[in-house]
Design a protein around this motif. Structure first.
Motif, short mmCIF file in Angstrom:
data_model
loop_
_atom_site.label_atom_id
_atom_site.label_comp_id
_atom_site.label_asym_id
_atom_site.label_seq_id
_atom_site.Cartn_x
_atom_site.Cartn_y
_atom_site.Cartn_z
N GLY A 62 0.84 -1.20 0.00
CA GLY A 62 0.00 0.00 0.00
C GLY A 62 0.88 1.25 0.00
O GLY A 62 2.05 1.21 -0.40
N ASP A 63 0.33 2.35 0.47
CA ASP A 63 1.02 3.65 0.48
C ASP A 63 1.89 3.74 1.75
O ASP A 63 1.38 4.02 2.84
CB ASP A 63 -0.04 4.75 0.43
CG ASP A 63 0.57 6.15 0.41
OD1 ASP A 63 1.74 6.31 0.81
OD2 ASP A 63 -0.15 7.08 0.00
N LEU A 64 3.20 3.52 1.57
CA LEU A 64 4.11 3.47 2.72
C LEU A 64 4.21 4.80 3.45
O LEU A 64 4.35 4.84 4.67
CB LEU A 64 5.51 3.02 2.27
CG LEU A 64 5.61 1.55 1.84
CD1 LEU A 64 6.98 1.26 1.25
CD2 LEU A 64 5.36 0.63 3.04
N ASN A 65 4.14 5.90 2.70
CA ASN A 65 4.26 7.20 3.36
C ASN A 65 3.05 7.51 4.22
O ASN A 65 3.19 8.03 5.32
CB ASN A 65 4.48 8.31 2.32
CG ASN A 65 5.93 8.35 1.90
OD1 ASN A 65 6.83 8.10 2.72
ND2 ASN A 65 6.17 8.63 0.63
N PHE A 106 1.41 5.51 11.52
CA PHE A 106 2.15 4.74 12.54
C PHE A 106 2.84 5.68 13.52
O PHE A 106 2.75 5.50 14.74
CB PHE A 106 3.20 3.82 11.88
CG PHE A 106 3.91 2.95 12.88
CD1 PHE A 106 3.39 1.71 13.22
CD2 PHE A 106 5.07 3.38 13.53
CE1 PHE A 106 4.01 0.91 14.18
CE2 PHE A 106 5.69 2.60 14.48
CZ PHE A 106 5.16 1.36 14.82
N GLN A 107 3.54 6.69 12.99
CA GLN A 107 4.31 7.59 13.87
C GLN A 107 3.41 8.34 14.84
O GLN A 107 3.84 8.71 15.92
CB GLN A 107 5.12 8.58 13.03
CG GLN A 107 6.29 7.93 12.33
CD GLN A 107 7.08 8.89 11.47
OE1 GLN A 107 6.68 10.04 11.27
NE2 GLN A 107 8.21 8.42 10.95
N SER A 108 2.17 8.59 14.42
CA SER A 108 1.31 9.40 15.29
C SER A 108 0.29 8.60 16.09
O SER A 108 -0.45 9.18 16.88
CB SER A 108 0.62 10.51 14.47
OG SER A 108 0.14 10.01 13.26
N THR A 109 0.23 7.28 15.89
CA THR A 109 -0.69 6.48 16.71
C THR A 109 0.05 5.29 17.33
O THR A 109 0.40 5.30 18.50
CB THR A 109 -1.91 5.98 15.89
OG1 THR A 109 -1.46 5.22 14.79
CG2 THR A 109 -2.77 7.11 15.40
N CYS A 110 0.36 4.29 16.54
CA CYS A 110 0.97 3.05 17.02
C CYS A 110 2.25 3.29 17.82
O CYS A 110 2.50 2.59 18.82
CB CYS A 110 1.32 2.13 15.85
SG CYS A 110 0.12 2.10 14.51
N ALA A 111 3.07 4.25 17.37
CA ALA A 111 4.37 4.47 18.01
C ALA A 111 4.23 4.86 19.48
O ALA A 111 5.16 4.64 20.27
CB ALA A 111 5.13 5.56 17.24
N ALA A 112 3.08 5.38 19.86
CA ALA A 112 2.87 5.75 21.27
C ALA A 112 3.11 4.56 22.18
O ALA A 112 3.59 4.69 23.30
CB ALA A 112 1.45 6.29 21.47
N ALA A 137 -6.65 2.51 5.11
CA ALA A 137 -5.71 3.09 6.08
C ALA A 137 -4.97 1.96 6.80
O ALA A 137 -3.74 2.00 6.99
CB ALA A 137 -6.45 3.97 7.07
N ALA A 138 -5.72 0.92 7.18
CA ALA A 138 -5.11 -0.22 7.88
C ALA A 138 -4.07 -0.89 6.98
O ALA A 138 -3.00 -1.30 7.43
CB ALA A 138 -6.19 -1.22 8.29
N HIS A 139 -4.40 -0.99 5.71
CA HIS A 139 -3.48 -1.61 4.74
C HIS A 139 -2.19 -0.80 4.62
O HIS A 139 -1.09 -1.36 4.58
CB HIS A 139 -4.22 -1.68 3.38
CG HIS A 139 -3.38 -2.16 2.25
ND1 HIS A 139 -3.45 -1.63 0.99
CD2 HIS A 139 -2.43 -3.14 2.19
CE1 HIS A 139 -2.60 -2.26 0.19
NE2 HIS A 139 -1.96 -3.18 0.90
N ASP A 140 -2.30 0.52 4.58
CA ASP A 140 -1.10 1.36 4.49
C ASP A 140 -0.23 1.20 5.74
O ASP A 140 1.00 1.11 5.65
CB ASP A 140 -1.49 2.84 4.30
CG ASP A 140 -2.18 3.07 2.95
OD1 ASP A 140 -2.01 2.21 2.04
OD2 ASP A 140 -2.89 4.08 2.81
N VAL A 141 -0.86 1.13 6.91
CA VAL A 141 -0.10 0.93 8.15
C VAL A 141 0.55 -0.45 8.13
O VAL A 141 1.73 -0.59 8.44
CB VAL A 141 -1.01 1.08 9.40
CG1 VAL A 141 -0.26 0.72 10.67
CG2 VAL A 141 -1.54 2.50 9.49
N LEU A 142 -0.21 -1.46 7.75
CA LEU A 142 0.35 -2.83 7.65
C LEU A 142 1.61 -2.81 6.79
O LEU A 142 2.65 -3.38 7.16
CB LEU A 142 -0.68 -3.77 7.03
CG LEU A 142 -0.16 -5.15 6.61
CD1 LEU A 142 0.10 -6.02 7.85
CD2 LEU A 142 -1.12 -5.86 5.66
N SER A 143 1.53 -2.16 5.64
CA SER A 143 2.66 -2.13 4.70
C SER A 143 3.87 -1.48 5.36
O SER A 143 4.98 -2.02 5.31
CB SER A 143 2.28 -1.35 3.44
OG SER A 143 1.16 -1.93 2.83
#
Ligand code: HEC
Ligand code: HEC
Length: 266
Positions: A184-187, A193-199, A253-259
């Motif tokens: 998906g869209d890596l950017n 990721f940087q603003s949610t998961c990374a927490a 959105a989930a697909h982009d994060v997965l990628s």
């Protein structure tokens, strides 16, 4: 005749306006979500006073993943009666929906067509759009045998909603033959990721390690090895912990994060 129609229109328009104002008033009452018990603070095992469909579907997805962790119940001690004797698993895990029907919802037609999770049982992909009451009844029936002590009626309704309306087409995101990610869209994935998961998982995804000994299992390890599983975790959350989920933002959105996550250290 004309006058009658005009009169009807007036009543109709007045009704609309009244209805609209009425709704606005009810609406603001509806948004008073927190004037109730401490359940409202229990993100992991509680439920909101005004559950949205988005919440219901993600909750159903966590029940599909692992109902006793999602619902704070004891895991079963037996092997599920419908679990084939020739297959490789036993005990509690054979009661997880995903163990028989797969992370890709395709059972024996999907990624579980071979390997240690093979059962030969079909998927639930064909139940998309199905009647939710009928799905709930099926889960209480002899093939499944989920009792009210395991999953109560209200929780079962969430699960049935997920089966009917919450499944996504995993084949758009993961190659079901090779189990590789369709990128998906890596950017955009990185931004999310940087603003949610990374927490919780850290910017490199290594803050949690659920591996053993020298075998690490970071979020990056998991995404590369089992992307069909991880996209489910991203869309629905991980049962039994305070992890967020991206259901409200949709599968792309989930697909982009997965990628993006699959590019992190393993
Ligand atoms: C031990 C294996 C097993 C587990 C665990 C299991 N199922 Fe099933 N499921 C089956 C079998 C067997 C069938 C019947 C398949 C057939 O018709 O041949 C079935 C059928 C279904 C169907 C009907 C599919 C269709 O297209 O008509 C749905 C929906 C379903 N299961 C949902 C679930 C859910 C939700 C869970 C978790 C609460 C679950 N199952 C757990 C074995 C299992
Ligand atoms: C509020 C904290 C929190 C946030 C935010 C969060 N997670 Fe998690 N996540 C957790 C916890 C806690 C676990 C369980 C760790 C364990 O089992 O040791 C977990 C587990 C996981 C797992 C592993 C599940 C497994 O198979 O064991 C994946 C994959 C994952 N998270 C991905 C993500 C992604 C991607 C995001 C961003 C969309 C995210 N998480 C956001 C807390 C969080």
């Amino acid at each position: 005749m004309r006058n009658a129609i005009f009169a009807m229109k007036t009543v109709w328009v007045a009704g609309m306006v009244w209805g609209f104002l009425g709704q606005a008033a009810v609406g603001s009452d509806d948004l008073n979500d927190y004037a109730h018990s401490k359940e409202a603070q229990e993100y992991i095992h509680g439920s909101p006073e005004q559950p949205t469909d988005t919440w219901i579907l993600s909750s159903g997805g966590r029940i599909y993943d692992n109902w006793w962790n999602a619902l704070d119940r004891d895991p079963p001690e037996t092997t599920h009666p419908s679990y084939p004797e020739a297959s490789k698993k036993s005990g509690a895990t054979t009661w997880r929906c995903k163990e028989c029907h797969g992370w890709d919802y395709r059972g024996a037609d999907g990624i579980y067509s071979s390997g240690s999770h093979y059962t030969g049982i079909p998927g639930i992909y064909g139940a998309i759009g199905g009647n939710e009451t009928a799905i709930a009844t099926l889960l209480r029936g002899p093939d499944h045998g989920y009792t009210e002590d395991m999953i109560n009626d209200e929780e079962l309704a969430r699960l049935a909603a997920f089966v009917s309306r919450g499944q996504v087409d995993i084949s758009r995101y993961v190659n079901l033959e090779t189990r590789e990610i369709i990128w998906g869209d890596l950017n955009r994935g990185r931004a999310i990721f940087q603003s949610t998961c990374a927490a919780c998982h850290g910017f490199d995804g290594r803050a949690y390690d659920w591996g053993e000994g020298d075998e690490h299992a970071y979020v990056g390890t998991e995404a590369a090895a089992a992307p069909d599983e991880v996209i489910g975790k991203i869309l629905n959350g991980h049962p039994g912990v305070a992890m967020i989920n991206l259901r409200a933002f949709g599968p792309d959105a989930a697909h982009d994060v997965l990628s993006y996550v699959a590019t992190l250290p393993q």
